[in-house]
Enzyme design. Structure first.
Site, PDB file in Angstrom:
ATOM      1  N   HIS A 100       0.880  -1.169   0.000  1.00 38.27           N
ATOM      2  CA  HIS A 100       0.000   0.000   0.000  1.00 38.27           C
ATOM      3  C   HIS A 100       0.922   1.225   0.000  1.00 38.27           C
ATOM      4  CE1 HIS A 100      -2.461  -2.949   2.312  1.00 38.27           C
ATOM      5  NE2 HIS A 100      -3.516  -2.336   1.816  1.00 38.27           N
ATOM      6  N   ASP A 103       2.205   1.906   3.396  1.00 39.17           N
ATOM      7  CA  ASP A 103       3.173   0.966   3.982  1.00 39.17           C
ATOM      8  C   ASP A 103       4.592   1.442   3.713  1.00 39.17           C
ATOM      9  OD1 ASP A 103       1.003  -0.760   4.341  1.00 39.17           O
ATOM     10  OD2 ASP A 103       1.401  -1.792   2.446  1.00 39.17           O
ATOM     11  N   GLU A 231     -10.555  -7.057  -4.721  1.00 37.67           N
ATOM     12  CA  GLU A 231     -10.358  -8.112  -3.707  1.00 37.67           C
ATOM     13  C   GLU A 231     -11.621  -8.168  -2.855  1.00 37.67           C
ATOM     14  OE1 GLU A 231      -6.593  -7.990  -1.552  1.00 37.67           O
ATOM     15  OE2 GLU A 231      -7.651  -8.667   0.239  1.00 37.67           O
ATOM     16  N   ASP A 306     -11.028 -11.650  10.383  1.00 41.59           N
ATOM     17  CA  ASP A 306      -9.970 -11.882   9.412  1.00 41.59           C
ATOM     18  C   ASP A 306      -8.655 -12.047  10.163  1.00 41.59           C
ATOM     19  OD1 ASP A 306      -8.958 -11.961   6.851  1.00 41.59           O
ATOM     20  OD2 ASP A 306      -8.939  -9.785   6.567  1.00 41.59           O
ATOM     21  N   ASP A 308      -5.993 -13.598   9.182  1.00 41.25           N
ATOM     22  CA  ASP A 308      -4.829 -13.487   8.276  1.00 41.25           C
ATOM     23  C   ASP A 308      -3.664 -14.365   8.706  1.00 41.25           C
ATOM     24  OD1 ASP A 308      -6.017 -11.699   6.527  1.00 41.25           O
ATOM     25  OD2 ASP A 308      -5.099  -9.917   7.406  1.00 41.25           O
TER      26      ASP A 308
END
Ligand code: XUL
Ligand code: CO
Length: 437
Positions: A100, A103, A231, A306, A308
């Site tokens: 991103h 980031d 997504e 989520d 992850d």
């Protein structure tokens, strides 16, 4: 400066190895099903989880130190993350990364400052890419963390916020093109709503589509030839997310004429949050010609959010790779949108997370190929629809039959026989046989 000097180059040692810092199944150069493993499994590192996330949750701060020797929030730290990321990827043989905008650099006091920082860091990353064989899989913009995006970005009620999102998108697309990214992702972070009492759903969806259209037009105008991806995710952070699942996202793309430029990035944990299996959403994307890329992770059946996690469930990775192989492979790759659990806070844990994920998918690939070669599953599915091989069946398949002639057929046949057993238990046994036999 080496940030992971105490950690070795991770090598393939085979299934008998007990070395935690070695691959047991991922053998990058091994040719299987016509391609090198590393080309079936284009693994990518997610900048956000691996280099930024410290394990912070609602109940406490981070546990992992991701300072990499610099003060977080500074450009020095942004560069230290690049150094750490490239060393990490090289040690694991990871050849792709995803990011991103936020980031890469801390946001500046205004867009001009943030954009300057992005120019600087992408120069720095580009130089690293030139020294290595590491490439950008996809880029994206974080249009969900900052308070201005509390009501979404493309779906925001505020034109000023919408324009700010457009500015961020424009720059994130420029960075992706500069880094040679093969994809650009739209995860609809807060593109959804909490209550219809304050929401004009149609207005918001039209605005999201318009922002996507403008993004495509701009990206193409600066030479981006890759795929855009939606997504899908059903919930979290918003109660209702517009891109609920693969089927919903495909309907949206078709409705707004975006289906030629977009494919889907299917994330395992998002599919399961939508009440589907990972394989289900892969299949939906594939049969619609929209299987683009994958966010490789897994959730926890006991938890409703989520998580992850790094993929460990070989049953799932096998069936996922089976779908991917049958779809002819991925144009995109397998991005580990995955993070260590909060108590796994060391640099070794970062490596072990990736080793787990890479080995789980490598073993999944090996087993999926065996499943294809075994042929019992495919053979059964084929035979299950065999009645459509008749002349009348062919007419139905070709869209040339009429209701009258089908009714005539039914009358001649008398009571239709039962359609034949689905034999689910037998088929599940075949999977066990291939996995463990
Ligand atoms: C959030 C998520 C994102 C996207 C990119 O659930 O998966 O990290 O992959 O914005
Ligand atoms: Co994701």
């Amino acid at each position: 400066m080496s940030l992971f000097k105490h950690l070795p180059q991770i090598k393939y040692e085979g299934p008998k190895s007990k070395n935690p810092l070695a691959f047991k199944y991922y053998d990058a150069e091994r040719v299987i099903h016509g391609k090198k493993m590393k080309d079936h499994l284009k693994f990518a590192m997610a900048w956000w989880h691996n280099l930024s996330a410290t394990g912070q949750d609602m109940f406490g701060p981070g546990t992992a130190d991701k300072s990499f020797g610099a003060q977080p929030g500074t450009m020095e730290h942004a560069k230290a993350k690049v150094d750490a990321g490239f060393e990490f990827m090289q040690k694991l043989g990871i050849e792709y990364f995803c990011f991103h905008d936020t980031d890469l650099v801390p946001e500046g006091k205004d867009l001009a400052e943030t954009n300057q920082r992005l120019d600087d860091i992408t120069d720095y990353i580009k130089a690293k890419m030139a020294e290595t064989n590491i490439q950008c899989l996809w880029g994206t913009a974080n249009l969900f963390s900052h308070p201005r995006y509390m009501n979404g970005a493309g779906s925001s009620n505020s034109l000023d916020v919408y324009c700010h999102a457009a500015a961020q998108l424009k720059k994130a697309i420029e960075c992706t093109v500069k880094l040679g990214g093969s994809g650009y992702v739209f995860w609809g972070g807060r593109e959804g709503y909490e209550t219809l009492l304050n929401t004009d759903m149609q207005f918001e969806q039209e605005n999201i589509a318009a922002l996507m259209r403008m993004s495509v037009d701009y990206a193409r105008s600066i030479g981006f030839t890759g795929d855009f991806y939606i997504e899908p995710k059903p919930k979290e952070p918003m109660k209702h997310q517009y891109d609920f699942d693969a089927a919903t996202a495909i309907g949206f793309l078709r409705q707004y004429g975006l289906d030629k430029d977009f494919k889907l990035n299917i994330e395992a944990n998002h599919a399961t949050l939508a009440g589907h299996t990972f394989q289900h959403d892969l299949r939906v994307a594939a049969i619609n010609g929209m299987l683009g890329s994958v966010d490789a992770n897994q959730g926890d059946d006991m938890l409703g959010w989520d998580t992850d996690q790094f993929p460990s469930n070989v049953y799932e990775t096998t069936l996922a790779m089976y779908e991917i192989l049958k779809a002819g492979g991925l144009q995109g790759g397998l991005n580990f949108d995955a993070k260590n659990r909060r108590p796994s806070y060391t640099h070794e844990d970062m490596f072990e997370g990736f080793i787990l994920g890479m080995d789980s998918f490598a073993l999944g690939l090996i087993k999926a190929v065996e499943l294809m070669e075994d042929g019992r599953i495919d053979g059964f599915v084929k035979q299950r629809y065999a009645s459509y091989g008749s002349q009348l069946g062919q007419k139905v398949r070709a869209g040339k039959a009429s209701l009258e002639e089908l009714a005539e057929h039914a009358i001649q046949k008398g009571n239709a026989p039962l359609p034949g057993s689905g034999r689910q238990e037998y088929l599940e046994g075949v999977i066990n046989d291939v996995l463990f036999g």
